[in-house]
Design a protein around this motif. Sequence first.
Motif, mmCIF file in Angstrom:
data_model
loop_
_atom_site.group_PDB
_atom_site.id
_atom_site.type_symbol
_atom_site.label_atom_id
_atom_site.label_comp_id
_atom_site.label_asym_id
_atom_site.label_seq_id
_atom_site.Cartn_x
_atom_site.Cartn_y
_atom_site.Cartn_z
ATOM 1 N N GLU A 223 37.884 -19.626 -22.509
ATOM 2 C CA GLU A 223 36.647 -19.826 -21.766
ATOM 3 C C GLU A 223 35.489 -20.087 -22.721
ATOM 4 O OE1 GLU A 223 36.307 -19.887 -18.446
ATOM 5 O OE2 GLU A 223 38.495 -19.639 -18.263
ATOM 6 N N ARG A 224 34.589 -20.927 -22.287
ATOM 7 C CA ARG A 224 33.361 -21.126 -23.058
ATOM 8 C C ARG A 224 32.474 -19.897 -22.893
ATOM 9 N NH1 ARG A 224 29.316 -25.141 -19.639
ATOM 10 N NH2 ARG A 224 29.306 -23.923 -17.706
ATOM 11 N N GLU B 53 35.085 -22.578 -29.592
ATOM 12 C CA GLU B 53 36.083 -23.644 -29.589
ATOM 13 C C GLU B 53 36.418 -24.161 -28.198
ATOM 14 O OE1 GLU B 53 38.615 -19.811 -29.922
ATOM 15 O OE2 GLU B 53 36.594 -20.493 -30.399
ATOM 16 N N ASN B 54 35.945 -23.464 -27.166
ATOM 17 C CA ASN B 54 36.277 -23.860 -25.790
ATOM 18 C C ASN B 54 35.173 -24.633 -25.096
ATOM 19 O OD1 ASN B 54 38.743 -22.277 -25.958
ATOM 20 N ND2 ASN B 54 37.401 -20.483 -25.798
ATOM 21 N N GLY B 55 33.966 -24.603 -25.643
ATOM 22 C CA GLY B 55 32.888 -25.332 -25.003
ATOM 23 C C GLY B 55 31.525 -24.733 -25.293
ATOM 24 N N ILE B 56 30.557 -25.169 -24.505
ATOM 25 C CA ILE B 56 29.149 -24.823 -24.710
ATOM 26 C C ILE B 56 28.620 -24.138 -23.462
ATOM 27 C CG2 ILE B 56 26.874 -25.728 -25.336
ATOM 28 C CD1 ILE B 56 28.378 -28.300 -26.257
ATOM 29 N N SER B 57 27.839 -23.099 -23.647
ATOM 30 C CA SER B 57 27.247 -22.395 -22.510
ATOM 31 C C SER B 57 26.119 -23.215 -21.897
ATOM 32 C CB SER B 57 26.690 -21.045 -22.968
ATOM 33 O OG SER B 57 25.464 -21.220 -23.665
ATOM 34 N N GLU B 58 25.653 -22.791 -20.755
ATOM 35 C CA GLU B 58 24.417 -23.335 -20.211
ATOM 36 C C GLU B 58 23.262 -22.873 -21.090
ATOM 37 O OE1 GLU B 58 23.971 -22.132 -16.191
ATOM 38 O OE2 GLU B 58 25.846 -23.064 -15.515
#
Length: 583
Positions: A490-491, A570-575
């Motif tokens: 999960e991000r 490594e899974n993404g970017i938060s808001e």
Amino acid sequence: MPVLFLFFFLSLSTISAQQRTYCNPVNIDYGYTPFERFSQEGKHRATADPVIVNLRDTLYLFSTNQEGYWYSADMLDWTFVYRKFLLDDKYTHDLNAPAAWVMNDSLYVYGSTWELDFPIWKSGNPTRDDWEIAVDTLNVGAWDPAFHYDEDQDNLYLYWGSSNEFPLLGTEIQTHNLQTTGITRPIMKLHPEDHGWERFGEYNDNVFLAPFVEGAWVTKHNGKYYFQYAAPGTEFSGYADGVLVSENPLGGFRYQAHNPFSYKPGGFARGAGHGATFRDAHGNYWHVSTIFISVKNNFERRLGIWPAGFDADDVMYCNTAFGDYPTYLPEFAEGKDFTAGLFAGWMLLNYNKPVQVSSTLGGFHANNAVDEDIRTYWSAATGDAGEWLQTDLGESSTIHAIQINYADQDAEFMGKTLGKKHQYVIYGSDDGREWKIVVDKRHNQTDVPHDYVELSQPVRFRYLKLENHAMPTGKFAISGFRVFGKGAGERPGPVENFVVLRAPRDKDGNRLASWMKWKNHPEADGYNIYFGKDPAKLYGSIMVYGTNSYYFTGMDKADAYYFQIEAFNENGISERTEVIRVD
């Protein structure tokens, strides 16, 4: 250790047909410093002060002391043309901080000098060594020169200077004889008492030395001249470009509120000063500038290219957010919002993850290859074939691209070298025992010190191993083995408790710094802080790893600022958080 030679073989022709992204630092065959006095800590590659110009939809890249230049049709594959422009044996180097400009369908080149014995060169066919002397001397000595040809007016202007005492200068050049009209005008000086980012020092805190201003460049847009300049010093991560605006090419320049316009103090490759703004074949703007390393010498540097442009209010900007991650190439950037950046969305999969190596030289430890700092590196004990580095992603992940950043350890070369090559293989594994080839460059014949390989098809592995087959010189040393793609988790969630406290006024009444703090996110690898003087124009960005605070010293003293922050792994970017205003 058994190896299954099940070839996910990526031939260069297949890669070239598939590639959609590039990754800073620019992957070109940088020459080595030609100066013995700059090599006390070891011989090393070095260049800086780049300029890119577009002639007939081909881009030409010039930079300091390279004994030639590069050209490219796509901003990915660069071809080097060997050419010594300074023919006098009294010069150890070739062009310093060269100027290049296009005028009347020809490319012109000139180098830094305070003397009057440098020619201006001209070519109508610069994809090969086909040059003639346009004029054998210029009647004004110009260090860090930049020429701007105003097509609308058929006028040519020269800007120059590099000093912590004197201003940058400008003059008009007559197009018929390429000589100055004889009138020189001061264009600008720094105001570090007003602009925090212009102050000298790694943290803009050196009050004993005056900052340097250099790197003039002019871009014309909607009838206005955007004068770009670099400060405060090339050896700092905060080396940046600012911009002034005027309706007159030789005076009346006003400080643009949104400054510095090109700025990258954090991340793997830091620094974004002394550059040039250019347009690609699709009409998009980009900014090329200097990345600092400054380990073996203050002038150990590389080059980066960042999306740039002008917004609806004619504010000039440069977007360096995720600027050393995979970024869309011009062909795939059409229709995209450059103010929002051109990051491809592939995350770094192996930041500070476990590493194993074949051997280690002294204190050049293995984890330096995955710590996201171009200034640190792992070195094997030798440069022999068979030395290797293995990274563990922690879980099976989707891999889209890999960047191999070589470091200079016990290099033997001085100046420009030709015909050198890096050769290697990258293997992938799910269990660390059985391996498959992911990238095979054992037969590569090119010098690729920052090799970036976008896979024609993504692959899934937990482990990657980089094995050396040939080095141009020195030990097998890596400053960044960077794996990009998508993790399986999960991000991070949004950052909490983001606080920005502006420093009180100092004895001179300045408020040039702020301290930021936020709640550490346990799943985050790092954070991006965005800032600006308008909540809709947060064009500045700072990438932070391994901490939940930042001391920002690059503010202008009198203006309110706006800030946002996001977390990434490594899974993404938060808001992003809500925008915070700080007066």
